[in-house]
Design an enzyme around this catalytic site. Structure first.
Site, PDB file in Angstrom:
ATOM      1  N   MET A  16       0.960  -1.142   0.093  1.00 34.05           N
ATOM      2  CA  MET A  16      -0.100  -0.036  -0.127  1.00 34.05           C
ATOM      3  C   MET A  16       0.832   1.167   0.069  1.00 34.05           C
ATOM      4  SD  MET A  16      -3.022  -1.114   2.834  1.00 34.05           S
ATOM      5  CE  MET A  16      -1.629  -2.000   3.783  1.00 34.05           C
ATOM      6  N   CYS A 100      -3.450  -1.367  -9.448  1.00 34.32           N
ATOM      7  CA  CYS A 100      -3.661  -0.286  -8.909  1.00 34.32           C
ATOM      8  C   CYS A 100      -4.567   0.484  -9.598  1.00 34.32           C
ATOM      9  CB  CYS A 100      -2.382   0.567  -8.994  1.00 34.32           C
ATOM     10  SG  CYS A 100      -2.613   2.177  -8.229  1.00 34.32           S
ATOM     11  N   LYS A 140      -0.378  -9.205  -9.576  1.00 31.38           N
ATOM     12  CA  LYS A 140      -1.550  -8.981  -8.743  1.00 31.38           C
ATOM     13  C   LYS A 140      -2.436  -8.208  -9.839  1.00 31.38           C
ATOM     14  CE  LYS A 140      -3.583  -6.530  -4.918  1.00 31.38           C
ATOM     15  NZ  LYS A 140      -3.619  -5.679  -3.769  1.00 31.38           N
ATOM     16  N   ASN A 201      -7.612 -11.545  -2.099  1.00 28.03           N
ATOM     17  CA  ASN A 201      -7.665  -9.959  -1.446  1.00 28.03           C
ATOM     18  C   ASN A 201      -8.950  -9.546  -1.483  1.00 28.03           C
ATOM     19  OD1 ASN A 201      -5.905  -7.138  -2.687  1.00 28.03           O
ATOM     20  ND2 ASN A 201      -6.134  -7.792  -0.505  1.00 28.03           N
ATOM     21  N   ARG A 226      -6.244  -3.042   4.102  1.00 26.84           N
ATOM     22  CA  ARG A 226      -6.704  -1.943   5.018  1.00 26.84           C
ATOM     23  C   ARG A 226      -6.921  -2.438   6.342  1.00 26.84           C
ATOM     24  NH1 ARG A 226     -11.747   0.256   1.469  1.00 26.84           N
ATOM     25  NH2 ARG A 226     -11.825  -1.978   0.904  1.00 26.84           N
TER      26      ARG A 226
END
Length: 340
Positions: A16, A100, A140, A201, A226
């Site tokens: 992150m 992203c 990812k 995720n 988070r």
């Protein structure tokens, strides 16, 4: 197979931006995270070796296995960046960011932008796998660009065929950003469709969430983002539940404050300048306050905190107010950190 998938269910700390620096990663490792990934780094930044990139790539041996996450859209540039970073810091793996959703990344054809150009995504992955040589490459992705273009199975197949050795799937689209709910049905479909490990995720906030998703899908691990920002001890709680079937309680407020203060003290010591370091930690303090009694009041104080002594004073006042209200559970303890 990557060694951390052999006979275990690894817990990943999600990369992150602005959050998972080397200090926070090491703290999460103490709490039970198995695999860590750097904040994403641009291929150009690697090749220029600028000061900010050096900071992103700083890590300690206790963080291993650790991957460096790269983003970009030019296959050969990314391949050269992978070679350079392997020579530079010797990571355990290279991770490719195709997830992203931030517009300044997407506008440069990075992150989620490649979900709309699968041939280019494949060329990027193939080039980096070649460039990384013996160092494993993972990736990812998100489940798609939008609800009408969900293509996670296709992109996962492309990555598998490119030589990527594991895929983390965030269960939201680019257009969702971080809103709405993660689509675990699609994550499950990806896990069924490919033979390499799939890391799930999205919306993992407790050990019970992990138990549910493992029962529903064939995921090989989970990635937590988070929830780790506000409760880094979630890794210890999940690891304990996986090992024993028991649910650990939340750590006491005293233990939570000990953790928060240690995070800040380590950051100040690392950066050498207290006030700028504490200013940079304000957002992290806001995240820690989520779920705390009196969190709204704490957030008001965190907006102006500038020194460790100020933060210690806030902690003392908060704990004293809870003792007065009889809200502190003295029996809820945060276990000692894992050595190494």
């Amino acid at each position: 197979m990557l060694p951390w998938f052999q006979n275990q269910f690894p817990l990943y700390l999600a990369p992150m931006a602005g959050v998972t620096d080397h200090i926070f990663r090491a703290l999460c490792k103490e709490q039970g995270a198995d695999v860590l990934v750097t904040e994403f780094v641009s291929a150009e930044g690697i090749l220029r070796r600028n000061e900010r990139t050096c900071e992103y790539l700083k890590f300690s041996e206790v963080e291993r296995p650790l991957g460096v996450q790269l983003f970009g859209a030019e296959p050969e540039t990314l391949a050269e960046a992978a070679k350079a970073v392997i020579d530079w810091v010797q990571p355990d793996f290279i991770d490719l960011n195709f997830g992203c959703p931030v517009n300044k990344v997407v506008s440069k054809l990075g992150g989620s932008a490649l979900l709309k150009d699968c041939p280019l995504l494949g060329r990027v992955a193939e080039a980096v796998v070649r460039g990384a040589s013996e160092v494993p490459v993972t990736g990812k992705i998100r489940i798609g660009w939008s609800d009408t273009t969900i293509n996670a199975r296709e992109t996962a197949h492309i990555l598998e065929n490119s030589g990527v050795q594991a895929v983390a799937v965030h269960g939201r689209t680019k257009e969702q950003g971080y809103s709405g709910q993660a689509n675990w049905d699609v994550i499950g479909e990806v896990a069924e469709a490919i033979s390499i490990p799939v890391i799930g995720n999205g919306d993992i906030s407790s050990a019970m969430d992990v138990m549910l998703r493992r029962a529903q899908t064939r995921i090989a691990g989970v990635m937590i983002g988070r929830s780790a920002m506000s409760s880094p001890w979630i890794f210890r709680q999940i690891r304990h539940h996986l090992a024993t079937g028991e649910l650990l309680p939340e750590p006491s407020m005293e233990k939570q404050w000990e953790f928060i203060l240690r995070h800040c003290e380590l950051t100040v010591a690392d950066r050498g300048r207290e006030i700028p370091a504490m200013h940079s930690l304000r957002a992290r303090l806001m995240a820690y306050s989520r779920g705390m009694p009196g969190g709204k009041l704490l957030r008001g104080k965190f907006q102006s905190v500038s020194t460790l002594d100020e933060l210690r004073g806030i902690a003392g006042e908060h704990l004293a107010s809870l003792q007065t209200d009889g809200e502190i559970d003295q029996l809820s303890m945060l276990p000692e950190p894992i050595a190494g």
